[in-house]
Design an enzyme around this catalytic site. Sequence first.
Site, PDB file in Angstrom:
ATOM      1  N   GLY A   1       0.797  -1.120   0.189  1.00 18.63           N
ATOM      2  CA  GLY A   1      -0.073  -0.047  -0.125  1.00 18.63           C
ATOM      3  C   GLY A   1       0.678   1.126   0.047  1.00 18.63           C
ATOM      4  O   GLY A   1       1.893   1.226   0.771  1.00 18.63           O
TER       5      GLY A   1
ATOM      6  N   GLY B   1      -0.777   4.251   0.134  1.00 13.65           N
ATOM      7  CA  GLY B   1      -1.870   5.632   0.553  1.00 13.65           C
ATOM      8  C   GLY B   1      -1.178   6.380   1.605  1.00 13.65           C
ATOM      9  O   GLY B   1      -0.135   6.103   1.798  1.00 13.65           O
TER      10      GLY B   1
ATOM     11  N   GLY C   1       0.629   3.770   3.982  1.00 15.45           N
ATOM     12  CA  GLY C   1       1.700   2.999   3.421  1.00 15.45           C
ATOM     13  C   GLY C   1       2.807   3.858   3.010  1.00 15.45           C
ATOM     14  O   GLY C   1       3.899   3.730   3.375  1.00 15.45           O
TER      15      GLY C   1
ATOM     16  N   HIS D   1     -21.959   7.202   3.720  1.00 18.26           N
ATOM     17  CA  HIS D   1     -21.824   8.698   3.929  1.00 18.26           C
ATOM     18  C   HIS D   1     -22.988   9.381   3.461  1.00 18.26           C
ATOM     19  O   HIS D   1     -23.652   9.035   2.242  1.00 18.26           O
ATOM     20  CB  HIS D   1     -20.717   9.185   3.041  1.00 18.26           C
ATOM     21  CG  HIS D   1     -20.070  10.552   3.159  1.00 18.26           C
ATOM     22  ND1 HIS D   1     -20.754  11.528   2.903  1.00 18.26           N
ATOM     23  CD2 HIS D   1     -19.097  10.975   3.625  1.00 18.26           C
ATOM     24  CE1 HIS D   1     -20.380  12.782   3.217  1.00 18.26           C
ATOM     25  NE2 HIS D   1     -19.188  12.431   3.746  1.00 18.26           N
TER      26      HIS D   1
ATOM     27  N   SER E   1     -18.342  16.345  -0.594  1.00 20.39           N
ATOM     28  CA  SER E   1     -17.549  16.374   0.870  1.00 20.39           C
ATOM     29  C   SER E   1     -18.548  16.753   2.015  1.00 20.39           C
ATOM     30  O   SER E   1     -19.461  17.842   1.761  1.00 20.39           O
ATOM     31  CB  SER E   1     -16.555  17.516   0.708  1.00 20.39           C
ATOM     32  OG  SER E   1     -16.172  17.717   2.002  1.00 20.39           O
TER      33      SER E   1
ATOM     34  N   ARG F   1     -22.395  11.247  10.526  1.00 19.64           N
ATOM     35  CA  ARG F   1     -22.740  10.781   9.471  1.00 19.64           C
ATOM     36  C   ARG F   1     -23.681   9.591   9.326  1.00 19.64           C
ATOM     37  O   ARG F   1     -24.665   9.614   8.676  1.00 19.64           O
ATOM     38  CB  ARG F   1     -21.658   9.854   8.552  1.00 19.64           C
ATOM     39  CG  ARG F   1     -20.635  11.043   8.246  1.00 19.64           C
ATOM     40  CD  ARG F   1     -19.183  10.396   7.643  1.00 19.64           C
ATOM     41  NE  ARG F   1     -18.542  11.562   7.126  1.00 19.64           N
ATOM     42  CZ  ARG F   1     -17.388  11.527   6.759  1.00 19.64           C
ATOM     43  NH1 ARG F   1     -16.851  10.213   6.835  1.00 19.64           N
ATOM     44  NH2 ARG F   1     -16.657  12.560   6.184  1.00 19.64           N
TER      45      ARG F   1
ATOM     46  N   GLU G   1      -6.891   2.411   7.115  1.00 19.24           N
ATOM     47  CA  GLU G   1      -8.279   1.824   6.907  1.00 19.24           C
ATOM     48  C   GLU G   1      -8.336   0.555   6.912  1.00 19.24           C
ATOM     49  O   GLU G   1      -9.366  -0.082   7.243  1.00 19.24           O
ATOM     50  CB  GLU G   1      -8.885   2.468   5.729  1.00 19.24           C
ATOM     51  CG  GLU G   1     -10.370   2.170   5.654  1.00 19.24           C
ATOM     52  CD  GLU G   1     -11.189   2.895   4.468  1.00 19.24           C
ATOM     53  OE1 GLU G   1     -10.592   3.906   3.859  1.00 19.24           O
ATOM     54  OE2 GLU G   1     -12.270   2.444   4.106  1.00 19.24           O
TER      55      GLU G   1
ATOM     56  N   ARG H   1     -17.037   6.555  12.027  1.00 18.33           N
ATOM     57  CA  ARG H   1     -15.906   7.230  11.957  1.00 18.33           C
ATOM     58  C   ARG H   1     -16.475   8.548  11.693  1.00 18.33           C
ATOM     59  O   ARG H   1     -17.509   8.886  11.007  1.00 18.33           O
ATOM     60  CB  ARG H   1     -14.763   6.865  10.880  1.00 18.33           C
ATOM     61  CG  ARG H   1     -13.894   7.810  10.652  1.00 18.33           C
ATOM     62  CD  ARG H   1     -12.790   7.486   9.677  1.00 18.33           C
ATOM     63  NE  ARG H   1     -13.600   7.425   8.113  1.00 18.33           N
ATOM     64  CZ  ARG H   1     -13.602   8.709   7.443  1.00 18.33           C
ATOM     65  NH1 ARG H   1     -13.361   9.735   8.036  1.00 18.33           N
ATOM     66  NH2 ARG H   1     -14.109   8.615   6.438  1.00 18.33           N
TER      67      ARG H   1
ATOM     68  N   LEU I   1      -7.919  10.469   7.684  1.00 21.80           N
ATOM     69  CA  LEU I   1      -6.684  11.037   7.233  1.00 21.80           C
ATOM     70  C   LEU I   1      -5.964  11.004   8.258  1.00 21.80           C
ATOM     71  O   LEU I   1      -4.871  10.885   8.186  1.00 21.80           O
ATOM     72  CB  LEU I   1      -6.835  12.379   6.373  1.00 21.80           C
ATOM     73  CG  LEU I   1      -7.708  12.258   5.040  1.00 21.80           C
ATOM     74  CD1 LEU I   1      -7.828  13.687   4.453  1.00 21.80           C
ATOM     75  CD2 LEU I   1      -7.215  11.505   3.873  1.00 21.80           C
TER      76      LEU I   1
HETATM   77  C1  LIG Z   1     -13.968   9.891  -1.706  1.00 18.60           C
HETATM   78  C2  LIG Z   1     -13.389   9.919  -0.604  1.00 18.60           C
HETATM   79  C3  LIG Z   1     -13.093  11.068   0.158  1.00 18.60           C
HETATM   80  C4  LIG Z   1     -12.787  10.885   1.796  1.00 18.60           C
HETATM   81  N1  LIG Z   1     -12.537  12.167   2.329  1.00 18.60           N
HETATM   82  C5  LIG Z   1     -12.173  12.068   3.572  1.00 18.60           C
HETATM   83  C6  LIG Z   1     -12.066  13.426   4.124  1.00 18.60           C
HETATM   84  O1  LIG Z   1     -12.251  14.437   3.821  1.00 18.60           O
HETATM   85  N2  LIG Z   1     -11.254  13.048   5.495  1.00 18.60           N
HETATM   86  C7  LIG Z   1     -10.840  11.990   5.962  1.00 18.60           C
HETATM   87  O2  LIG Z   1     -10.371  11.960   7.028  1.00 18.60           O
HETATM   88  N3  LIG Z   1     -10.831  10.972   5.322  1.00 18.60           N
HETATM   89  C8  LIG Z   1     -11.573  10.862   4.124  1.00 18.60           C
HETATM   90  N4  LIG Z   1     -11.890   9.574   3.524  1.00 18.60           N
HETATM   91  C9  LIG Z   1     -11.293   8.334   3.930  1.00 18.60           C
HETATM   92  C10 LIG Z   1      -9.854   8.387   3.916  1.00 18.60           C
HETATM   93  O3  LIG Z   1      -9.292   9.001   2.557  1.00 18.60           O
HETATM   94  C11 LIG Z   1      -9.168   6.976   3.894  1.00 18.60           C
HETATM   95  O4  LIG Z   1      -9.859   6.244   4.781  1.00 18.60           O
HETATM   96  C12 LIG Z   1      -7.843   6.932   3.765  1.00 18.60           C
HETATM   97  O5  LIG Z   1      -7.297   7.999   2.919  1.00 18.60           O
HETATM   98  C13 LIG Z   1      -7.316   5.436   3.396  1.00 18.60           C
HETATM   99  O6  LIG Z   1      -5.839   5.585   3.591  1.00 18.60           O
HETATM  100  P1  LIG Z   1      -4.941   4.240   3.351  1.00 18.60           P
HETATM  101  O7  LIG Z   1      -3.538   4.568   3.301  1.00 18.60           O
HETATM  102  O8  LIG Z   1      -5.487   3.333   4.600  1.00 18.60           O
HETATM  103  O9  LIG Z   1      -5.573   3.674   2.092  1.00 18.60           O
HETATM  104  P2  LIG Z   1      -5.425   3.831   0.713  1.00 18.60           P
HETATM  105  O10 LIG Z   1      -5.180   5.446   0.399  1.00 18.60           O
HETATM  106  O11 LIG Z   1      -6.803   3.398   0.145  1.00 18.60           O
HETATM  107  O12 LIG Z   1      -4.219   3.095  -0.184  1.00 18.60           O
HETATM  108  C14 LIG Z   1      -4.303   1.726  -0.166  1.00 18.60           C
HETATM  109  C15 LIG Z   1      -3.074   1.387  -0.703  1.00 18.60           C
HETATM  110  O13 LIG Z   1      -3.129   0.014  -0.835  1.00 18.60           O
HETATM  111  C16 LIG Z   1      -2.776  -0.728  -2.212  1.00 18.60           C
HETATM  112  N5  LIG Z   1      -3.254  -1.938  -2.237  1.00 18.60           N
HETATM  113  C17 LIG Z   1      -4.631  -2.300  -1.930  1.00 18.60           C
HETATM  114  N6  LIG Z   1      -4.703  -3.585  -2.042  1.00 18.60           N
HETATM  115  C18 LIG Z   1      -3.765  -4.208  -2.499  1.00 18.60           C
HETATM  116  C19 LIG Z   1      -3.050  -5.315  -3.231  1.00 18.60           C
HETATM  117  N7  LIG Z   1      -3.957  -6.411  -2.884  1.00 18.60           N
HETATM  118  N8  LIG Z   1      -1.864  -5.369  -3.422  1.00 18.60           N
HETATM  119  C20 LIG Z   1      -1.003  -4.224  -3.789  1.00 18.60           C
HETATM  120  N9  LIG Z   1      -1.392  -3.055  -3.279  1.00 18.60           N
HETATM  121  C21 LIG Z   1      -2.775  -2.842  -2.549  1.00 18.60           C
HETATM  122  C22 LIG Z   1      -3.321   0.400  -3.045  1.00 18.60           C
HETATM  123  O14 LIG Z   1      -2.466   0.316  -4.282  1.00 18.60           O
HETATM  124  C23 LIG Z   1      -3.096   1.926  -2.280  1.00 18.60           C
HETATM  125  O15 LIG Z   1      -1.724   2.195  -2.608  1.00 18.60           O
HETATM  126  C24 LIG Z   1     -12.410   9.723   2.063  1.00 18.60           C
HETATM  127  C25 LIG Z   1     -12.524   8.553   1.504  1.00 18.60           C
HETATM  128  C26 LIG Z   1     -13.104   8.711   0.039  1.00 18.60           C
HETATM  129  C27 LIG Z   1     -13.226   7.264  -0.400  1.00 18.60           C
END
Ligand SMILES: Cc1cc2nc3c(=O)[nH]c(=O)nc-3n(C[C@H](O)[C@H](O)[C@H](O)COP(=O)(O)OP(=O)(O)OC[C@H]3O[C@@H](n4cnc5c(N)ncnc54)[C@H](O)[C@@H]3O)c2cc1C
Lengths: 638, 252
Positions: free
Chosen positions: A40, A42, A45, A266, A284, A331, A426, A436, A442
């Site tokens: 990951g 994100g 990660g 949401h 948003s 929410r 997440e 949440r 974030l």
């Molecule tokens: C539209 C939207 C708006 C949002 N707005 C907000 C906000 O305003 N404020 C807030 O706090 N939160 C918000 N959230 C929630 C927040 O964005 C996410 O919960 C958070 O960014 C997740 O981050 P993460 O690093 O856990 O995962 P992600 O950013 O989803 O990253 C996942 C990573 O894992 C990798 N991955 C996944 N599966 C595999 C696999 N099998 N093999 C290899 N790689 C894999 C992907 O390539 C990616 O790099 C929002 C979410 C969405 C969908």
Amino acid sequence: MTLDANIPAGPLDKKWTSFKNTAKLVNPANKRKFDIIIVGSGLAGAASAATLAEQGYKVKCFCYQDSPRRAHSIAAQGGINAAKNYQNDGDSVYRLFYDTIKGGDFRAREANVHRLAEISNQIIDQCVAQGVPFAREYGGLLDNRSFGGAQVSRTFYARGQTGQQLLLGTYSALSHQIALGNVEMFSKAEMMDLVVVDGHAKGIVVRDMTTGEITSHAGDAVLLCTGGYGNVFYLSTNARGCNVTATYRAYKRGALFANPCYTQIHPTCIPVSGEYQSKLTLMSESLRNDGRVWVPKRKEDCAKEPKDIPEDARDYYLERKYPSYGNLAPRDISSRSAKEVCDDGRGVGPGGLGVYLDFADAIKRLGKHVIEERYGNLFEMYHNITGEDAYERPMRIYPAVHYTMGGLWVDYNLMSNIPGLHVLGEANFSDHGANRLGASALMQGLADGYFVLPNTLGTYMASQFGKKVDASAPAFKEAVDSVKARVQKLISIKGTRSVDSFHRELGKIMWDKCGMARDKKGLEEALRKIPKLREEFWTNLKLLGSADGINMELERAGRVADFLEFGELMCLDALNRNESCGGHFRTEYQTPEGEALRDDENFDYVAAWKYEGDNTAPTLVKEPLVYEEVKLATRSYK
Amino acid sequence: MKFYLEVWRQKGPESGGKLEHYEANNIPAEASFLEMLDIVNEDLTAKGIEPIQFDSDCREGICGNCSLTINGVPHGPGRGTTCQLYMRKFRDGQIITIEPFRADSFPVERDLVVNREAYDRIMQAGGFISERAGSAPDANSVPIPKVVADVAMDAAACIGCGACAAACPNGSAMLFVSAKVTHLGLLPQGKPENDRRVLSMVRQMDKEGFGNCSNYYACEAVCPAGIPASFIAGMNRAYSFASIKESVGIPL
Ligand SMILES: Cc1cc2nc3c(=O)[nH]c(=O)nc-3n(C[C@H](O)[C@H](O)[C@H](O)COP(=O)(O)OP(=O)(O)OC[C@H]3O[C@@H](n4cnc5c(N)ncnc54)[C@H](O)[C@@H]3O)c2cc1C
Ligand code: FES
């Protein structure tokens, strides 16, 4: 099996400090000897990859997109919370902690949440130092806005693109470490399985999505930062590629899956417009700062143009039901209220599945230019998708699946029950309980990646000197072979139905039976339907092309296959939890006013599920939630 | 709605490709361009033809993954990404040509999928501020004028899709590079590394085989994030100053 969350002793507000003071350290020369696998890129990660590399570990980072910069964190719009109290409106670490616990309907671990609130301020400092262009006031200081479930302004933002800017910050830091040779990046690489050697997580199996090659990678610890599983519902605000595969494969290798049924719907998304639709778009929550939510009081008015419905014929139902939080109610509550008025026949737009989010008052009060500055890109996006102008006509919105609070079980160190396997962002279940609050994901992703894991990883690493395994261990071959066999099986079914048609059908079952409202009968029905659908999938899937080279249908098929098993686990968890809390609303358990009715006596625990085999029911392992600081109360936002 | 598609099909990076003709039938006007392709792919699958491979992820215009050249224009008509293009923008019965982003530094991998790792490598060359988690001062300790922060944000909005290079007759990535150079260069936190950053990023860009800017402004016209070409002029200035300093031996 019992679960030990390894929460440090001492008073709540001293736990993290005392943990850090006594945590095991690994000296820089030894860090270089450890290979850390991070799946990951994100917020969680990329932040952990960059930070561990800065500390001296050797990192391998994997993502399924063609660049780490495209992880779905990029799509977060609204903002990120911190307890800075820059607005001098009475905020504090304690308040952020309390709001998060309460927002989560008292189903989160106190010690984790308090730590998150403590770290929140450092995150903002870190991001500013990286060049994240947060919104500022004319005096040059940082600006804030409010989000649901809070009565203070503690949300930092970068226009409507906060997630993008935060992710690009982590991506910069990651790029820097890649350039220094401390991180090796694997893009378009999908994790297909976890490798467990002598009970410890020591590697992963990866499919190169460009060549189709399936290989394994060995490491001294594995971090899963793979995001949420909202796509089990097919339609959600998640990206097309978001999946449960990484965490579900880990579950099948013995990691416990906690609270899978806690999903967040949401309240403000653009309503569904047709069968062909591939995803839902979020508007948003920050819009609720200035927008007022309403529906007509009378069904007969629903088809009228909104401007022809006079003030006294409108029902501003959130303001009516929750006067002190109004349009900023949390929410779960806002979503459910929208569903109620639509079920009542007062929804607007196609199919009656929509409510108005009206900016007329705010435009009158502040002027159109202010609204444009605050939300311009969202209004543009809305216009682009619906063809309607929200400056002239209220937006139509409806709830949609957005975030998953459930995830792999982790202890205070963010380590799962499989030693060495850590889970961040997440993908873990940790901090948000049953619901949440906005702008907290974030915060959690970055807290986990920049500050928590880099401090807690040493606890495990310090026990791993001289215990390196390499990819020649038999467990690696077994895992690679099983992944290859599975891919081959998918390719060779040669049936008649497309991947997406299965996914859509599963999504509909999940949305109808395990969505905004759930009941025993519906869940039992889902538990009958899902295995049948799964069986059909494995006998009637039509998948063209080969396993070599780019084949996106094959990628999707693998993910859908896991969703088809995971959906069942979600329903099972929802059925077990005979109470309503946060995003989990069982219609049998509600107050006379229709609010969620918790059962603290019987359900104040984390439900962690242990895989027992494909045709055996998983076992439930409970982690009781112990509240030392907070008194459990009925959530009230009235 | 109904459309007549000419779609670029190519087996792999080494093989040649050609345009294939497909029909897109029963397309709702509210469908996005990619949803139209989803429908076509379902049809193709039903007919036993391998579906068209194309990139997309967020489908809301922010991740920069989708990358189609539509009727000769990267991301097609209007401003915005391919995924944010809706079929109501097209005429019923229209012929639509769909190709991958075309630039020498973005080799085609299959059908409509290109490799854009060159952009990642440019970022690795200098698209960052060197700092370490946990070492930052309080976020409000350095006030930044709102106007400066706003322009930095305008520049930071780049989604890294590659449309700029695909639109440019020279295959230049200057808009992309200048966006990052401007974003970080304007902020007090980024200034200490400004000279090093601009030199390394531009040199990496050249190494990747991207062309130079000769003021066509095609990049600006297709950029879904609205990055203005004026940033390129600013970057050129910064580059000249930095290289003069370097050539006379001033440590950077
Ligand atoms: C539209 C939207 C708006 C949002 N707005 C907000 C906000 O305003 N404020 C807030 O706090 N939160 C918000 N959230 C929630 C927040 O964005 C996410 O919960 C958070 O960014 C997740 O981050 P993460 O690093 O856990 O995962 P992600 O950013 O989803 O990253 C996942 C990573 O894992 C990798 N991955 C996944 N599966 C595999 C696999 N099998 N093999 C290899 N790689 C894999 C992907 O390539 C990616 O790099 C929002 C979410 C969405 C969908
Ligand atoms: S798919 Fe993300 S920008 Fe188009």
